[in-house]
Design a protein around this motif. Structure first.
Motif, PDB file in Angstrom:
ATOM      1  N   CYS A 286      -5.875   2.302   5.477  1.00 15.85           N
ATOM      2  CA  CYS A 286      -6.085   3.724   5.177  1.00 15.85           C
ATOM      3  C   CYS A 286      -7.438   4.003   4.518  1.00 15.85           C
ATOM      4  O   CYS A 286      -7.805   5.154   4.341  1.00 15.85           O
ATOM      5  CB  CYS A 286      -4.958   4.218   4.275  1.00 15.85           C
ATOM      6  SG  CYS A 286      -4.830   3.331   2.699  1.00 15.85           S
TER       7      CYS A 286
ATOM      8  N   HIS B  22      -8.336  -0.665   0.623  1.00 19.42           N
ATOM      9  CA  HIS B  22      -7.659  -1.010   1.881  1.00 19.42           C
ATOM     10  C   HIS B  22      -8.636  -0.778   3.028  1.00 19.42           C
ATOM     11  O   HIS B  22      -8.542   0.199   3.768  1.00 19.42           O
ATOM     12  CB  HIS B  22      -6.380  -0.189   2.050  1.00 19.42           C
ATOM     13  CG  HIS B  22      -5.454  -0.782   3.055  1.00 19.42           C
ATOM     14  ND1 HIS B  22      -4.226  -0.262   3.335  1.00 19.42           N
ATOM     15  CD2 HIS B  22      -5.586  -1.880   3.857  1.00 19.42           C
ATOM     16  CE1 HIS B  22      -3.644  -0.991   4.276  1.00 19.42           C
ATOM     17  NE2 HIS B  22      -4.463  -1.981   4.603  1.00 19.42           N
TER      18      HIS B  22
ATOM     19  N   HIS C 220       0.350   4.071   1.113  1.00 18.81           N
ATOM     20  CA  HIS C 220       0.147   4.896   2.308  1.00 18.81           C
ATOM     21  C   HIS C 220       0.555   4.170   3.591  1.00 18.81           C
ATOM     22  O   HIS C 220       1.011   4.795   4.537  1.00 18.81           O
ATOM     23  CB  HIS C 220      -1.325   5.309   2.424  1.00 18.81           C
ATOM     24  CG  HIS C 220      -1.820   6.018   1.203  1.00 18.81           C
ATOM     25  ND1 HIS C 220      -1.400   7.273   0.858  1.00 18.81           N
ATOM     26  CD2 HIS C 220      -2.667   5.616   0.224  1.00 18.81           C
ATOM     27  CE1 HIS C 220      -1.983   7.646  -0.273  1.00 18.81           C
ATOM     28  NE2 HIS C 220      -2.749   6.656  -0.678  1.00 18.81           N
ATOM     29  N   CYS C 221       0.365   2.845   3.628  1.00 19.46           N
ATOM     30  CA  CYS C 221       0.567   2.088   4.862  1.00 19.46           C
ATOM     31  C   CYS C 221       1.781   1.163   4.828  1.00 19.46           C
ATOM     32  O   CYS C 221       2.135   0.583   5.853  1.00 19.46           O
ATOM     33  CB  CYS C 221      -0.666   1.226   5.154  1.00 19.46           C
ATOM     34  SG  CYS C 221      -2.196   2.151   5.209  1.00 19.46           S
TER      35      CYS C 221
ATOM     36  N   CYS D 263       0.858  -1.190   0.000  1.00 23.22           N
ATOM     37  CA  CYS D 263       0.000   0.000   0.000  1.00 23.22           C
ATOM     38  C   CYS D 263       0.899   1.246   0.000  1.00 23.22           C
ATOM     39  O   CYS D 263       1.826   1.342   0.807  1.00 23.22           O
ATOM     40  CB  CYS D 263      -0.901   0.001   1.242  1.00 23.22           C
ATOM     41  SG  CYS D 263      -1.906   1.504   1.372  1.00 23.22           S
TER      42      CYS D 263
HETATM   43 ZN   LIG Z   1      -3.341   1.590   3.104  1.00 27.23          ZN
END
Ligand SMILES: [Zn+2]
Length: 89
Positions: A61, A57, A9-10, A7
């Motif tokens: 997020c 997700h 973002h994560c 991911c």
């Molecule tokens: Zn994420």
């Protein structure tokens, strides 16, 4: 299938945190012919090889992502935010 999804973002997260919507195909224009909307809603190719898919997700997020996956080997190649390169978490 790979057990970790990268991911943007994560970081790398277990695939169980995601839900899959399906192939990331281009949406027709609002005034497109009904046949174009029928194809968009109901018809999908089933290619062997790399395919862009929408992944959500849901347990992270909560962003929609476009993940490039090989449908034969399940190898993951690319993962980006579906809103584009400038999207924030
Ligand atoms: Zn994420």
């Amino acid at each position: 299938m790979a057990s970790l999804v990268p991911c943007p973002h994560c970081g790398r997260r277990p695939k169980e945190e995601f839900t899959i919507r399906g192939a990331a195909v281009a949406r027709p224009a609002p005034d497109a012919e009904p046949s174009a909307w029928f194809d968009y809603v109901y018809l999908r190719d089933n290619p062997r090889g790399r395919l862009d898919e929408y992944w959500h997700h849901a347990s992270g997020c909560r962003r929609w992502l476009v993940l490039t996956r090989d449908t034969a080997t399940h190898e993951l190649y690319d993962c980006r935010d579906a809103a584009g390169p400038g999207a924030s978490a």
